[in-house]
Design a protein around this motif. Structure first.
Motif, PDB file in Angstrom:
ATOM      1  N   TYR A 650      11.238 -39.110   5.253  1.00  0.00           N
ATOM      2  CA  TYR A 650       9.990 -39.533   5.883  1.00  0.00           C
ATOM      3  C   TYR A 650       9.397 -40.749   5.196  1.00  0.00           C
ATOM      4  O   TYR A 650       8.705 -41.554   5.824  1.00  0.00           O
ATOM      5  N   THR A 651       9.693 -40.906   3.915  1.00  0.00           N
ATOM      6  CA  THR A 651       9.271 -42.133   3.237  1.00  0.00           C
ATOM      7  C   THR A 651       9.968 -43.342   3.859  1.00  0.00           C
ATOM      8  O   THR A 651       9.347 -44.384   4.090  1.00  0.00           O
ATOM      9  N   ALA A 652      11.267 -43.186   4.145  1.00  0.00           N
ATOM     10  CA  ALA A 652      12.012 -44.281   4.778  1.00  0.00           C
ATOM     11  C   ALA A 652      11.427 -44.592   6.153  1.00  0.00           C
ATOM     12  O   ALA A 652      11.287 -45.766   6.531  1.00  0.00           O
ATOM     13  N   LYS A 653      11.067 -43.548   6.896  1.00  0.00           N
ATOM     14  CA  LYS A 653      10.479 -43.775   8.224  1.00  0.00           C
ATOM     15  C   LYS A 653       9.143 -44.496   8.103  1.00  0.00           C
ATOM     16  O   LYS A 653       8.844 -45.434   8.847  1.00  0.00           O
ATOM     17  N   VAL A 654       8.320 -44.038   7.166  1.00  0.00           N
ATOM     18  CA  VAL A 654       7.009 -44.660   6.972  1.00  0.00           C
ATOM     19  C   VAL A 654       7.174 -46.122   6.552  1.00  0.00           C
ATOM     20  O   VAL A 654       6.497 -47.014   7.061  1.00  0.00           O
ATOM     21  N   LEU A 655       8.104 -46.363   5.644  1.00  0.00           N
ATOM     22  CA  LEU A 655       8.353 -47.737   5.205  1.00  0.00           C
ATOM     23  C   LEU A 655       8.737 -48.612   6.392  1.00  0.00           C
ATOM     24  O   LEU A 655       8.233 -49.721   6.558  1.00  0.00           O
ATOM     25  N   PHE A 656       9.617 -48.107   7.205  1.00  0.00           N
ATOM     26  CA  PHE A 656      10.096 -48.864   8.361  1.00  0.00           C
ATOM     27  C   PHE A 656       8.963 -49.188   9.309  1.00  0.00           C
ATOM     28  O   PHE A 656       8.827 -50.325   9.799  1.00  0.00           O
TER      29      PHE A 656
END
Lengths: 669, 306
Positions: A650-656
């Motif tokens: 979810y961190t990767a999704k938020v970053l994106f």
């Protein structure tokens, strides 16, 4: 003026031949209900003026042992008469909608005659049993010259005129779409001593509040509805005949048995579609732009019919009408009337969002609780709304999936049961009122969630505790025993106390009063937490002995196994809320073994100690999520090494998403 | 067609300045990382050693997420405020970086020098910031005027619609009535920057005026180029969604793979941004008004001796 309206109505109907009682096609061989309030109504709709002109003949039976010297009626449409009504003063909104452009509605009884022709209209008095609002005109009392003796009946003829409001609270009009509910003078319920909670006989006839729904006696309804020729009409009950009139109108005659209300709809734009389920004729009246979604109504209605027939009891009526409200009149959607429900669908919203199915299942379910059990929705709204919400989640889960029964759209999955739960568990102040609160006394904004959602959640919790067989057996018994009899909470709980203890071998005590005291009459919350897991290394077992044996040079030490490490583990569980329920605690060790502990949940904390050669790697309180009413599942567990992947995902999704947002703003720069 | 030639040449020139796209990507990433890591830290602390996040690996779990938001939502509220602040910073940064971007594209030798890039960023920043203010105010004025003019009309159209189809059409119509002029304003902002860099224009109001004139004079080419570039962007988004949906993020390996694909998408997006500028610059250079060549007589005082 009043008399000329009656005369015109009468003349309008003279060209027709109303059906006599003998010509009606009876629905049931034997009455299902006491048939206390029996109506014959002739009504004419003026679509341009949004007016109703009606003549109502009411035969009311006094089934109590009291001498009844007055009658009380609901005039629900007067809730929309002006800003001073109790309904409008209470916020004047329903489900977020308010009266548009001050297009008021009202109802006036112009004459009220007994069988001998005596007109009691001048005796009509507005009363206010719930508040001191003298401007509210939703309840009247009519003193009788000749009281109604026990087991006797009285017949009255009422002339009335009504203006329908612009739809925002279930009833009224939207352009040339009409949803006509709570439109006629409806007699209240006379409760004799011992009926429900009554210690002294009297009328149960509440004013109309924003939160309240309805309570009435069962009976027969014969209703003749006159509308302009192009209009298509749907109504409670079965259509007996349809006859054209010389003035271009037509009159449709409907007959319904063992119902406590009558509603109808009219629109020239309906697409009229039919299907059947066993011997039930299902009629769907669709808006043209959504006609392709009719199949969703049919499928969900059949799913609900099937499920409730199997798990609760039979649906006895031969007909079910589903009304798809017009755009601009969506406030009429999501409502139940006997054998007629209003649903909700929107053009362009496909089945990825199950709005149409959810509303259909919910509103049909009301046929059992509101429709046949007919509890008092003013005083114990949960007994209809909450029980029905519970069954809605069961039907939606079985028909459309645990996680996808509300939405399944590009990875966004939401189930009905979990959404029902989260509406309650996410309340800012879930302690604000007990579920068992009279509907008009709930603090603003809390009625819906406590009545619908909290009730459904505590019933789900109860089902998981006692098991589905015990739950189904209890609810079937409750329905079969109390349908058509206006049960109350005491009756509901009594059935549970009768059925559940023997079926569960008294595992939950001799009765379930302790449960309902907390969840129905109390305001506490439930929150169990897996507070901590501690593991300490102990001394290796047998080290002292082995050393001594080695020191002694004993040859008997040869071949002995090396000392094993032991760990002392403590698992602590806490009860953070006020509600006390038995819980299970599952503890897993790194050697693969598991221990299941039971806790009655009464203390504030409990600790479980283990002395083993294995460490605790994971512990969870209520691992099967029996306690749906627990407000936070995320604190129910602890693991020695929490996986990092989910949070990085979810961190990767938020970053994106952040990168895309900044890129978009960069374009503006 | 002029816009297709500009598009093709623009793509070529953007390809020759890939390091530029990478630089823009790096800035974009550095801007997003603090909030993302802040999110990670907040969520990790909130969940602690709970097993609940396990269910988020395979699919979206509404219960886990909703319980988290109900009980820990306040802890991530500060991140939203940071997002707003960083969004504003990204606008300013974009204004700053546009100078170096356009000067790199203008100089056709294909080379990229970080020193030259940042020098030109500084050189044009003041003018570009004033252009940012001018076009920002114009955008706000557009929104205010349209809201005042069309807002009431939209409400009436929605109320009087026979069905939600009519209401939806009214909403789309009014939306386009805002989006199309807004798109033209943003195009004009780009061309104003291009004019400033290409002609070293000192007057920002003059550059803005010339940008509007250029668009009006070459309306179909300018809009055609813009739409072609937008189609390219939508294609990129569609490809990304397809790939991400196929791979999923259900294991540490697939999470890492999708993360890389996401970053490749962002690099591509920066490349498209550069291509926007490049294509617009090519169109401007091809279509810009040429100075009139004066031919005078021999004894004219305007002709200076060789």
């Amino acid at each position: 003026m009043r008399h000329s309206c009656s005369l015109l109505l009468l003349l309008g109907l003279l060209g027709t031949t109303p059906l006599s009682a003998g010509e009606q096609t009876p629905m049931f061989r034997d009455p299902l209900s006491p048939r206390i309030a029996n109506y014959h109504i002739a009504v004419r709709l003026d679509p341009s003026e949004k007016m109703l002109s009606g003549i109502e003949t009411l035969t009311w039976r006094n089934t109590s042992s009291d001498v009844v010297s007055e009658l009380q009626f609901h005039l629900y449409l007067n809730a929309f008469k002006d800003e001073r009504s109790t309904f409008m003063r209470g916020g004047g909104a329903l489900r977020g909608l308010s009266l548009p452009d001050r297009r008021w509605g009202w109802i006036t009884v112009t004459s009220l005659r007994t069988a001998d022709g005596t007109d009691l209209a001048k005796q009509i008095e507005f009363i206010h049993p719930d508040d001191d609002n003298l401007d509210d005109q939703t309840v009247i009392r009519v003193p009788l010259i000749k009281p109604v003796l026990p087991k006797q009946s009285v017949t009255l003829t009422l002339d009335f005129t009504a203006r329908l409001p612009r739809i925002f609270a279930r009833t009224g009009y939207g352009n040339d779409f009409f949803m006509v509910g709570q439109w006629f003078p409806k007699i209240g319920v006379y409760e004799g001593t011992g009926q429900r909670y009554t210690t002294k006989g009297g009328w149960n006839c509440h004013q109309f509040h924003p939160n309240t729904e309805f309570f009435a006696d069962f009976g027969l309804y014969d209703v003749d509805i006159t509308v302009p020729g192009p209009f298509i009409v749907g109504a409670t009950g079965v259509l007996q005949q349809e006859r054209p009139n010389p003035d271009g109108t037509k009159t449709l005659s409907f007959h319904a048995e063992d119902v406590h209300d009558f509603a109808w709809t009219a629109s020239p734009h309906y697409v009229d579609l039919r299907d059947t389920w066993r011997n039930v004729s299902i009629r769907v009246l669709m808006q043209p732009q959504r006609a392709d979604q009719a199949i969703r109504y049919f499928q969900s209605a059949k799913a609900a019919l099937e499920y409730l027939d199997a798990h609760v009891g039979p649906y006895p009526y031969p007909v079910l009408t589903i009304v798809d409200p017009a755009y601009g009149a969506l406030g009429a959607g999501g409502m139940e009337y006997p054998t007629l429900i209003t649903a909700a669908a929107l053009w362009g919203i496909g089945s990825s969002f199950k709005l149409a199915e959810l509303v259909t299942v919910h509103e049909f379910g009301h046929q059992y609780w509101y429709g046949m059990c007919a509890s008092n929705e003013f005083e114990e709204a949960w007994l209809d709304e909450g029980v029905n919400q519970y069954y809605e989640t069961r039907i939606m889960t079985e028909s459309y999936g645990v996680k996808t029964s509300v939405a399944d759209f590009i990875g966004l999955e939401v189930g009905d049961e979990e959404m029902t739960r989260s509406s309650y568990t996410g309340m800012r102040n879930p302690r604000i009122a007990p579920v068992a609160t009279e509907a008009w006394k709930f603090p603003r904004g809390s009625y819906g969630i406590l009545t619908y959602n909290k009730t459904a959640v505590f019933l789900t919790t109860l089902e998981r505790m006692i098991g589905r067989p015990a739950m189904d057996s209890t609810m079937k018994t409750f329905f079969q025993r109390w349908r058509f009899k206006h049960p109350c909470a005491r009756d509901f709980i009594a059935v549970f106390n009768e059925i559940v203890p023997p079926m569960t071998h008294h595992r939950f005590g001799k009765n379930l009063d302790w449960y309902f005291e907390q969840v129905l009459y109390g305001t506490g919350m439930c929150d169990y937490e897996l507070t901590s897991v501690r593991t300490e290394d102990d001394e290796p077992r047998g080290r002292g002995e082995d050393r001594a044996a080695v020191d002694a040079g004993s040859s008997s030490n040869a071949g002995k196994s090396p000392p094993t490490r032991e760990f002392s583990s403590t698992v602590t569980v806490s009860r953070l809320g006020e509600i006390t329920l038995p819980v299970t605690v599952l503890v897993r060790f790194d050697d693969g073994s598991e221990v299941t502990e039971q806790w009655d949940g009464r203390g504030r904390t409990i600790s479980f100690h283990y002395q083993r050669t294995a460490r605790v790697v994971r512990a969870e309180v209520d691992p099967s999520r029996v306690l749906a009413i627990d407000i936070d599942f995320n604190n129910n567990s602890k693991i020695a090494a929490p996986p990092a992947s989910p949070i990085w995902k979810y961190t990767a999704k938020v970053l994106f998403w952040l990168q895309n947002i900044f890129s978009l703003f960069g374009t503006i720069g | 067609m002029a816009f297709m030639r500009a598009f093709v040449t623009g793509v070529r020139r953007a390809n020759s300045a890939l390091r530029l796209a990478l630089l823009l990507y790096a800035v974009n990433l550095l801007l997003a990382i603090p909030i993302a890591l802040g999110f990670r830290a907040t969520v990790a602390v909130a969940f602690g050693r709970s097993t609940s996040p396990e269910s988020l690996i395979q699919r979206f779990d509404y219960t886990v997420v909703q319980d988290f938001m109900d009980h820990h939502g306040r802890e991530i509220e500060p991140l939203f405020r940071q997002l707003v602040g960083f969004a504003f910073v990204s606008m300013l940064l974009s204004t700053f970086l546009a100078g170096g971007t356009l000067s790199t594209l203008r100089d056709q030798n294909g080379g990229f020098s970080a020193e030259t890039f940042f020098r030109d960023c500084g050189k044009y920043f003041a003018r570009f910031f004033r252009l940012f203010l001018i076009f920002g105010i114009l955008l706000i004025l557009l929104a205010v005027v349209l809201s005042a003019g069309l807002g009431a009309a939209l409400t009436q159209m929605i109320d009087n619609a026979d069905s939600e189809v009519g209401a939806f059409a009214a909403f789309i119509g009014v939306g386009l009535a805002f989006v199309l002029p807004a798109m033209l304003l943003m195009m004009a902002a780009d061309y104003a920057k291009i004019i400033t860099v290409t002609n070293d224009a000192r007057s920002v109001t003059g550059a803005a005026r010339d940008a509007f004139r250029f668009i009006l004079k070459n309306f179909f080419s300018a809009v055609g180029l813009q739409l072609t570039l937008l189609v390219l962007l939508f294609l990129l988004v569609a490809v990304y969604w397809g790939i991400e949906g196929f791979i999923g993020m259900t294991s540490p390996l697939s999470i890492a793979v999708v993360f890389l694909i996401q970053q490749l998408f962002m690099i591509s997006r920066m490349w498209i941004r550069v291509t926007f500028f490049s294509g617009e610059m090519m169109l401007y250079e091809a279509q810009k008004p040429q100075p009139v060549r004066f031919v005078g007589w021999d004894d004219s005082p305007l002709i200076s001796p060789a």
